[in-house]
Design a protein around this motif. Structure first.
Motif, PDB file in Angstrom:
ATOM      1  N   ALA A   1      -6.796   7.623   3.934  1.00 22.78           N
ATOM      2  CA  ALA A   1      -5.910   8.664   4.444  1.00 22.78           C
ATOM      3  C   ALA A   1      -6.804   9.593   5.260  1.00 22.78           C
ATOM      4  O   ALA A   1      -7.526  10.421   4.711  1.00 22.78           O
ATOM      5  CB  ALA A   1      -5.219   9.408   3.315  1.00 22.78           C
TER       6      ALA A   1
ATOM      7  N   LEU B   1      -2.819   6.962   8.113  1.00 25.83           N
ATOM      8  CA  LEU B   1      -3.110   5.906   7.141  1.00 25.83           C
ATOM      9  C   LEU B   1      -3.826   4.782   7.876  1.00 25.83           C
ATOM     10  O   LEU B   1      -3.304   4.223   8.834  1.00 25.83           O
ATOM     11  CB  LEU B   1      -1.821   5.402   6.513  1.00 25.83           C
ATOM     12  CG  LEU B   1      -1.983   4.504   5.291  1.00 25.83           C
ATOM     13  CD1 LEU B   1      -2.498   5.305   4.109  1.00 25.83           C
ATOM     14  CD2 LEU B   1      -0.673   3.819   4.942  1.00 25.83           C
TER      15      LEU B   1
ATOM     16  N   THR C   1       0.914  12.125   4.092  1.00 23.67           N
ATOM     17  CA  THR C   1       0.057  11.453   5.069  1.00 23.67           C
ATOM     18  C   THR C   1       0.920  10.616   6.004  1.00 23.67           C
ATOM     19  O   THR C   1       1.696   9.783   5.555  1.00 23.67           O
ATOM     20  CB  THR C   1      -0.976  10.555   4.373  1.00 23.67           C
ATOM     21  OG1 THR C   1      -1.874  11.371   3.621  1.00 23.67           O
ATOM     22  CG2 THR C   1      -1.778   9.748   5.379  1.00 23.67           C
TER      23      THR C   1
ATOM     24  N   TRP D   1      -6.843   1.349   7.856  1.00 28.24           N
ATOM     25  CA  TRP D   1      -7.272   0.142   7.148  1.00 28.24           C
ATOM     26  C   TRP D   1      -8.577  -0.339   7.763  1.00 28.24           C
ATOM     27  O   TRP D   1      -8.850  -0.137   8.934  1.00 28.24           O
ATOM     28  CB  TRP D   1      -6.205  -0.957   7.313  1.00 28.24           C
ATOM     29  CG  TRP D   1      -5.482  -0.823   8.625  1.00 28.24           C
ATOM     30  CD1 TRP D   1      -4.242  -0.297   8.830  1.00 28.24           C
ATOM     31  CD2 TRP D   1      -6.000  -1.121   9.938  1.00 28.24           C
ATOM     32  NE1 TRP D   1      -3.954  -0.259  10.167  1.00 28.24           N
ATOM     33  CE2 TRP D   1      -5.026  -0.766  10.883  1.00 28.24           C
ATOM     34  CE3 TRP D   1      -7.191  -1.658  10.405  1.00 28.24           C
ATOM     35  CZ2 TRP D   1      -5.194  -0.922  12.251  1.00 28.24           C
ATOM     36  CZ3 TRP D   1      -7.367  -1.807  11.774  1.00 28.24           C
ATOM     37  CH2 TRP D   1      -6.367  -1.441  12.669  1.00 28.24           C
TER      38      TRP D   1
ATOM     39  N   ILE E   1       0.865  -1.179   0.000  1.00 32.48           N
ATOM     40  CA  ILE E   1       0.000   0.000   0.000  1.00 32.48           C
ATOM     41  C   ILE E   1       0.900   1.227   0.000  1.00 32.48           C
ATOM     42  O   ILE E   1       1.727   1.406   0.905  1.00 32.48           O
ATOM     43  CB  ILE E   1      -0.935   0.003   1.221  1.00 32.48           C
ATOM     44  CG1 ILE E   1      -1.912  -1.183   1.131  1.00 32.48           C
ATOM     45  CG2 ILE E   1      -1.695   1.313   1.321  1.00 32.48           C
ATOM     46  CD1 ILE E   1      -2.719  -1.403   2.378  1.00 32.48           C
TER      47      ILE E   1
ATOM     48  N   VAL F   1       2.134   7.832   8.566  1.00 29.87           N
ATOM     49  CA  VAL F   1       1.827   6.448   8.933  1.00 29.87           C
ATOM     50  C   VAL F   1       2.095   6.231  10.416  1.00 29.87           C
ATOM     51  O   VAL F   1       2.017   5.114  10.908  1.00 29.87           O
ATOM     52  CB  VAL F   1       2.637   5.442   8.100  1.00 29.87           C
ATOM     53  CG1 VAL F   1       2.225   5.505   6.650  1.00 29.87           C
ATOM     54  CG2 VAL F   1       4.134   5.682   8.240  1.00 29.87           C
TER      55      VAL F   1
ATOM     56  N   PHE G   1      -5.343   1.903  -2.704  1.00 31.58           N
ATOM     57  CA  PHE G   1      -6.183   2.023  -1.506  1.00 31.58           C
ATOM     58  C   PHE G   1      -7.372   1.065  -1.504  1.00 31.58           C
ATOM     59  O   PHE G   1      -8.257   1.187  -0.661  1.00 31.58           O
ATOM     60  CB  PHE G   1      -6.673   3.468  -1.344  1.00 31.58           C
ATOM     61  CG  PHE G   1      -5.763   4.332  -0.505  1.00 31.58           C
ATOM     62  CD1 PHE G   1      -4.408   4.077  -0.444  1.00 31.58           C
ATOM     63  CD2 PHE G   1      -6.263   5.395   0.229  1.00 31.58           C
ATOM     64  CE1 PHE G   1      -3.564   4.874   0.322  1.00 31.58           C
ATOM     65  CE2 PHE G   1      -5.431   6.186   1.016  1.00 31.58           C
ATOM     66  CZ  PHE G   1      -4.081   5.925   1.068  1.00 31.58           C
TER      67      PHE G   1
ATOM     68  N   HIS H   1       1.433   4.962   0.556  1.00 30.72           N
ATOM     69  CA  HIS H   1       0.737   6.057   1.236  1.00 30.72           C
ATOM     70  C   HIS H   1       1.076   7.391   0.599  1.00 30.72           C
ATOM     71  O   HIS H   1       2.174   7.583   0.059  1.00 30.72           O
ATOM     72  CB  HIS H   1       1.068   6.074   2.731  1.00 30.72           C
ATOM     73  CG  HIS H   1       2.490   6.358   3.061  1.00 30.72           C
ATOM     74  ND1 HIS H   1       2.976   7.629   3.195  1.00 30.72           N
ATOM     75  CD2 HIS H   1       3.537   5.531   3.311  1.00 30.72           C
ATOM     76  CE1 HIS H   1       4.251   7.594   3.505  1.00 30.72           C
ATOM     77  NE2 HIS H   1       4.619   6.337   3.582  1.00 30.72           N
TER      78      HIS H   1
ATOM     79  N   VAL I   1      -8.705   1.120   2.543  1.00 30.80           N
ATOM     80  CA  VAL I   1      -7.601   1.945   3.055  1.00 30.80           C
ATOM     81  C   VAL I   1      -8.000   3.412   2.956  1.00 30.80           C
ATOM     82  O   VAL I   1      -8.631   3.839   1.987  1.00 30.80           O
ATOM     83  CB  VAL I   1      -6.311   1.674   2.264  1.00 30.80           C
ATOM     84  CG1 VAL I   1      -5.146   2.491   2.843  1.00 30.80           C
ATOM     85  CG2 VAL I   1      -5.975   0.180   2.289  1.00 30.80           C
TER      86      VAL I   1
ATOM     87  N   GLN J   1      -1.203   8.320  13.515  1.00 29.62           N
ATOM     88  CA  GLN J   1      -1.386   7.454  12.363  1.00 29.62           C
ATOM     89  C   GLN J   1      -2.550   7.978  11.550  1.00 29.62           C
ATOM     90  O   GLN J   1      -3.688   7.997  11.997  1.00 29.62           O
ATOM     91  CB  GLN J   1      -1.676   6.020  12.807  1.00 29.62           C
ATOM     92  CG  GLN J   1      -2.195   5.140  11.689  1.00 29.62           C
ATOM     93  CD  GLN J   1      -1.352   3.913  11.470  1.00 29.62           C
ATOM     94  OE1 GLN J   1      -0.324   3.732  12.090  1.00 29.62           O
ATOM     95  NE2 GLN J   1      -1.789   3.066  10.587  1.00 29.62           N
TER      96      GLN J   1
END
Length: 204
Positions: free
Chosen positions: A132, A95, A68, A97, A62, A70, A153, A64, A130, A93
């Motif tokens: 952001a 990013l 953004t 899921w 993935i 992580v 994503f 990012h 996913v 965080q």
């Protein structure tokens, strides 16, 4: 015959659906997720979308967005006693899921009746929604689209299970692990709007 088998590690699995016309998504559609977020249960499905270009293979990396975060973990210094409280992460965080059940539509339709909705479903697969969160919640006028649809994503797969092979789509365990750690563990019985209701709703 086994003559054409290749080791799993030498093959890259692609998404089982490569270039659909639409990727239609539903937000806040699990009762337990609403409780976790202290959010009201939606009275109508919260529909958003992802671009088909967001689709990637089930085990692809993935990527990012450049700005953004992580998240950064605080590493305890040597000699830190177990159980010692550590400072908050240096950056949050952003990013995120979410494991999702994906219904693959195999038959066109408009104004579909809920009782006939499953006739339009080819089968089911696993999706990773996913996000952001900075783009979703604070930027772009808080419209969800950009925060949900960067390239990679929407990992899908690894396979489509046909509708006929699933006795009850509303009783499936759905789990997500991140770097080997179980982060989500739920069941489709907690869906607020089931698959037939959603197919009927989005076909209006």
């Amino acid at each position: 015959s086994g003559r054409h088998r290749v080791p799993r590690g030498s093959a890259r699995l692609l998404a089982p659906v490569g270039d659909p016309q639409k990727v239609i998504c539903v937000g806040l559609n699990y009762h337990d997720h609403c409780r976790e977020q202290a959010a009201k249960v939606p009275r109508e499905p919260l529909i958003f979308s992802k671009f088909p270009s967001a689709i990637s293979g089930p085990f692809d990396d993935i990527v990012h967005p450049q700005d953004t975060s992580v998240g950064t973990r605080c590493v305890p210094p040597p000699g830190t006693a177990p159980g010692t409280a550590l400072p908050a992460p240096l950056s949050p965080q952003e990013l995120d899921w979410e494991v999702e059940l994906a219904a693959v539509i195999g038959k066109r339709g408009r104004h579909i009746e809920e009782a006939a909705a499953l006739e339009h479903v080819l089968g089911y697969t696993v999706a990773n929604d996913v996000s952001a969160r900075d783009w979703q919640m604070r930027r772009n006028g808080r419209q969800w689209l950009l925060g949900k649809t960067f390239d990679t994503f929407c990992p899908l797969g690894p396979a489509i299970v046909t509708r006929e092979a699933v006795p009850d789509v509303h009783n499936l365990w759905i789990r997500c692990s991140v770097n080997g750690q179980r982060m989500q563990d739920s069941n489709t019985q907690h869906l607020i709007f089931g698959v037939p209701a959603l197919v009927a709703w989005v076909s209006r």
